[in-house]
Design a protein around this motif. Sequence first.
Motif, PDB file in Angstrom:
ATOM      1  N   ILE A  23       0.700  -0.945   0.037  1.00  0.00           N
ATOM      2  CA  ILE A  23      -0.001   0.109  -0.128  1.00  0.00           C
ATOM      3  C   ILE A  23       0.794   1.208   0.150  1.00  0.00           C
ATOM      4  CG2 ILE A  23      -2.051  -1.106   1.028  1.00  0.00           C
ATOM      5  CD1 ILE A  23      -1.117  -0.014   3.696  1.00  0.00           C
ATOM      6  N   ALA A  24       2.129   1.290  -0.224  1.00  0.00           N
ATOM      7  CA  ALA A  24       3.145   2.436  -0.410  1.00  0.00           C
ATOM      8  C   ALA A  24       2.534   3.186  -1.341  1.00  0.00           C
ATOM      9  CB  ALA A  24       4.458   1.885  -0.397  1.00  0.00           C
ATOM     10  N   GLN A  25       1.895   4.488  -1.165  1.00  0.00           N
ATOM     11  CA  GLN A  25       1.518   5.329  -2.272  1.00  0.00           C
ATOM     12  C   GLN A  25       2.295   6.545  -2.109  1.00  0.00           C
ATOM     13  OE1 GLN A  25      -0.469   7.929  -1.443  1.00  0.00           O
ATOM     14  NE2 GLN A  25      -0.826   7.480   0.615  1.00  0.00           N
ATOM     15  N   PRO A  26       1.955   7.341  -3.153  1.00  0.00           N
ATOM     16  CA  PRO A  26       3.019   8.663  -3.325  1.00  0.00           C
ATOM     17  C   PRO A  26       2.505   9.981  -2.789  1.00  0.00           C
ATOM     18  CG  PRO A  26       1.810   8.152  -5.255  1.00  0.00           C
ATOM     19  CD  PRO A  26       1.397   6.918  -4.484  1.00  0.00           C
ATOM     20  N   LEU A  27       1.068   9.906  -2.083  1.00  0.00           N
ATOM     21  CA  LEU A  27       0.390  11.298  -1.520  1.00  0.00           C
ATOM     22  C   LEU A  27       1.069  11.651  -0.433  1.00  0.00           C
ATOM     23  CD1 LEU A  27      -3.217  10.660  -2.757  1.00  0.00           C
ATOM     24  CD2 LEU A  27      -1.362  11.784  -3.985  1.00  0.00           C
ATOM     25  N   THR A  28       1.349  12.993  -0.297  1.00  0.00           N
ATOM     26  CA  THR A  28       1.483  13.491   1.032  1.00  0.00           C
ATOM     27  C   THR A  28       0.578  14.435   1.222  1.00  0.00           C
ATOM     28  OG1 THR A  28       3.895  13.355   0.525  1.00  0.00           O
ATOM     29  CG2 THR A  28       3.468  15.002   1.964  1.00  0.00           C
ATOM     30  N   PHE A  29       0.123  14.634   2.528  1.00  0.00           N
ATOM     31  CA  PHE A  29      -0.860  15.594   3.109  1.00  0.00           C
ATOM     32  C   PHE A  29      -0.241  16.462   3.943  1.00  0.00           C
ATOM     33  CE2 PHE A  29      -4.797  13.640   1.513  1.00  0.00           C
ATOM     34  CZ  PHE A  29      -4.279  12.334   1.201  1.00  0.00           C
ATOM     35  N   GLU A  30      -0.567  17.895   3.787  1.00  0.00           N
ATOM     36  CA  GLU A  30       0.313  18.951   4.631  1.00  0.00           C
ATOM     37  C   GLU A  30      -0.856  20.037   4.827  1.00  0.00           C
ATOM     38  OE1 GLU A  30       4.472  19.910   2.881  1.00  0.00           O
ATOM     39  OE2 GLU A  30       3.401  19.547   1.218  1.00  0.00           O
ATOM     40  N   ASN A  31      -0.504  20.518   6.048  1.00  0.00           N
ATOM     41  CA  ASN A  31      -1.117  21.701   6.532  1.00  0.00           C
ATOM     42  C   ASN A  31      -2.721  21.447   6.566  1.00  0.00           C
ATOM     43  OD1 ASN A  31      -1.790  24.151   7.463  1.00  0.00           O
ATOM     44  ND2 ASN A  31      -1.766  25.175   5.752  1.00  0.00           N
ATOM     45  N   ALA A  32      -3.097  20.309   6.903  1.00  0.00           N
ATOM     46  CA  ALA A  32      -4.566  19.741   7.167  1.00  0.00           C
ATOM     47  C   ALA A  32      -5.303  20.364   8.217  1.00  0.00           C
ATOM     48  CB  ALA A  32      -4.688  18.223   7.310  1.00  0.00           C
ATOM     49  N   TRP A  33      -6.166  21.175   7.974  1.00  0.00           N
ATOM     50  CA  TRP A  33      -6.915  21.858   9.211  1.00  0.00           C
ATOM     51  C   TRP A  33      -8.223  22.248   8.878  1.00  0.00           C
ATOM     52  CZ3 TRP A  33      -8.664  27.112   9.355  1.00  0.00           C
ATOM     53  CH2 TRP A  33      -8.474  27.937   8.141  1.00  0.00           C
ATOM     54  N   SER A  34      -9.146  22.406   9.929  1.00  0.00           N
ATOM     55  CA  SER A  34     -10.597  22.748   9.734  1.00  0.00           C
ATOM     56  C   SER A  34     -10.970  23.994  10.682  1.00  0.00           C
ATOM     57  CB  SER A  34     -11.365  21.573  10.306  1.00  0.00           C
ATOM     58  OG  SER A  34     -12.806  22.022  10.246  1.00  0.00           O
ATOM     59  N   PRO A  35     -11.503  25.191  10.368  1.00  0.00           N
ATOM     60  CA  PRO A  35     -11.753  26.243  10.959  1.00  0.00           C
ATOM     61  C   PRO A  35     -12.910  25.836  11.937  1.00  0.00           C
ATOM     62  CG  PRO A  35     -12.468  26.662   8.724  1.00  0.00           C
ATOM     63  CD  PRO A  35     -11.731  25.307   8.671  1.00  0.00           C
ATOM     64  N   GLU A  36     -12.629  26.217  13.419  1.00  0.00           N
ATOM     65  CA  GLU A  36     -13.696  25.766  14.178  1.00  0.00           C
ATOM     66  C   GLU A  36     -14.841  26.681  13.748  1.00  0.00           C
ATOM     67  OE1 GLU A  36     -13.825  26.325  19.065  1.00  0.00           O
ATOM     68  OE2 GLU A  36     -13.234  28.253  17.995  1.00  0.00           O
ATOM     69  N   ALA A  37     -16.163  26.079  14.092  1.00  0.00           N
ATOM     70  CA  ALA A  37     -17.628  26.461  13.735  1.00  0.00           C
ATOM     71  C   ALA A  37     -18.181  26.730  15.181  1.00  0.00           C
ATOM     72  CB  ALA A  37     -17.975  25.595  12.808  1.00  0.00           C
ATOM     73  N   PRO A  38     -19.377  27.418  15.200  1.00  0.00           N
ATOM     74  CA  PRO A  38     -19.972  27.376  16.361  1.00  0.00           C
ATOM     75  C   PRO A  38     -20.827  26.006  16.646  1.00  0.00           C
ATOM     76  CG  PRO A  38     -20.879  29.151  14.816  1.00  0.00           C
ATOM     77  CD  PRO A  38     -19.728  28.337  14.038  1.00  0.00           C
ATOM     78  N   PRO A  39     -21.137  25.566  17.900  1.00  0.00           N
ATOM     79  CA  PRO A  39     -21.640  24.374  18.103  1.00  0.00           C
ATOM     80  C   PRO A  39     -22.776  23.881  17.266  1.00  0.00           C
ATOM     81  CG  PRO A  39     -20.890  25.500  20.091  1.00  0.00           C
ATOM     82  CD  PRO A  39     -20.762  26.530  19.016  1.00  0.00           C
ATOM     83  N   VAL A  40     -23.623  24.739  16.821  1.00  0.00           N
ATOM     84  CA  VAL A  40     -24.671  24.419  16.100  1.00  0.00           C
ATOM     85  C   VAL A  40     -24.773  24.640  14.774  1.00  0.00           C
ATOM     86  CG1 VAL A  40     -26.299  25.333  17.974  1.00  0.00           C
ATOM     87  CG2 VAL A  40     -25.589  26.893  16.362  1.00  0.00           C
ATOM     88  N   ALA A  41     -23.617  24.704  14.374  1.00  0.00           N
ATOM     89  CA  ALA A  41     -23.356  24.779  12.779  1.00  0.00           C
ATOM     90  C   ALA A  41     -23.545  23.318  12.284  1.00  0.00           C
ATOM     91  CB  ALA A  41     -21.903  25.368  12.601  1.00  0.00           C
ATOM     92  N   PRO A  42     -24.447  23.290  11.114  1.00  0.00           N
ATOM     93  CA  PRO A  42     -24.710  21.905  10.372  1.00  0.00           C
ATOM     94  C   PRO A  42     -23.235  21.627   9.445  1.00  0.00           C
ATOM     95  CG  PRO A  42     -25.881  23.738   9.256  1.00  0.00           C
ATOM     96  CD  PRO A  42     -25.127  24.205  10.426  1.00  0.00           C
ATOM     97  N   VAL A  43     -22.463  22.323   9.481  1.00  0.00           N
ATOM     98  CA  VAL A  43     -21.181  21.857   8.689  1.00  0.00           C
ATOM     99  C   VAL A  43     -19.950  22.704   8.971  1.00  0.00           C
ATOM    100  CG1 VAL A  43     -22.611  21.468   6.414  1.00  0.00           C
ATOM    101  CG2 VAL A  43     -21.535  23.689   6.870  1.00  0.00           C
ATOM    102  N   MET A  44     -18.876  21.809   8.646  1.00  0.00           N
ATOM    103  CA  MET A  44     -17.625  22.605   8.949  1.00  0.00           C
ATOM    104  C   MET A  44     -16.572  22.267   7.532  1.00  0.00           C
ATOM    105  SD  MET A  44     -16.693  21.345  12.866  1.00  0.00           S
ATOM    106  CE  MET A  44     -14.984  22.118  12.700  1.00  0.00           C
ATOM    107  N   ALA A  45     -15.759  22.957   7.415  1.00  0.00           N
ATOM    108  CA  ALA A  45     -14.905  22.962   6.329  1.00  0.00           C
ATOM    109  C   ALA A  45     -13.439  22.147   6.529  1.00  0.00           C
ATOM    110  CB  ALA A  45     -14.740  24.357   5.614  1.00  0.00           C
ATOM    111  N   GLY A  46     -12.902  21.669   5.554  1.00  0.00           N
ATOM    112  CA  GLY A  46     -11.641  21.087   5.730  1.00  0.00           C
ATOM    113  C   GLY A  46     -10.669  21.368   4.554  1.00  0.00           C
TER     114      GLY A  46
END
Length: 159
Positions: A23-46
Amino acid sequence: MLQVRPLLMFGLLVASLAPGLAIAQPLTFENAWSPEAPPVAPVMAGYVRISNDGSEDVSLTGAHCSDFARVEIHDMVERDGMMRMIKQESLTIPAGKQVELKPGSLHMMLMKPRRAIKRGETLEITFETASGESIPVTFEVKPQSARDQQHDNHQHHHH
């Protein structure tokens, strides 16, 4: 019997390493983050920068996270003078290139959170490839203002 045991142990060691090699694969993931949203928010972003250091394109066909009912990749496109979000059925990371999921462009939609998610926590989001591989990536939940600081984060996830 003494001769068989080392051979058996070597065989078990090789067998245990084989899945990792497959399963060695060539992808690298950097700077993975999600902005905090209000507790009642139905969605968040990534957001994340994905690099493909391999010689073949890699297609991401989905993602999931136990903290959300659904995870989708969306793109922002202009239609009739208005910006609209369009769900992407797959996302191809070209060989030798990188694709950045960022505000106002390609991004992840984390839908229907199953719990309150606060800054400082992490989210384990697993990407699925067209070849059937699963790639877990840790996203850090940051304050909304992190949008301006995202290039200062040097967190790397190599897979």
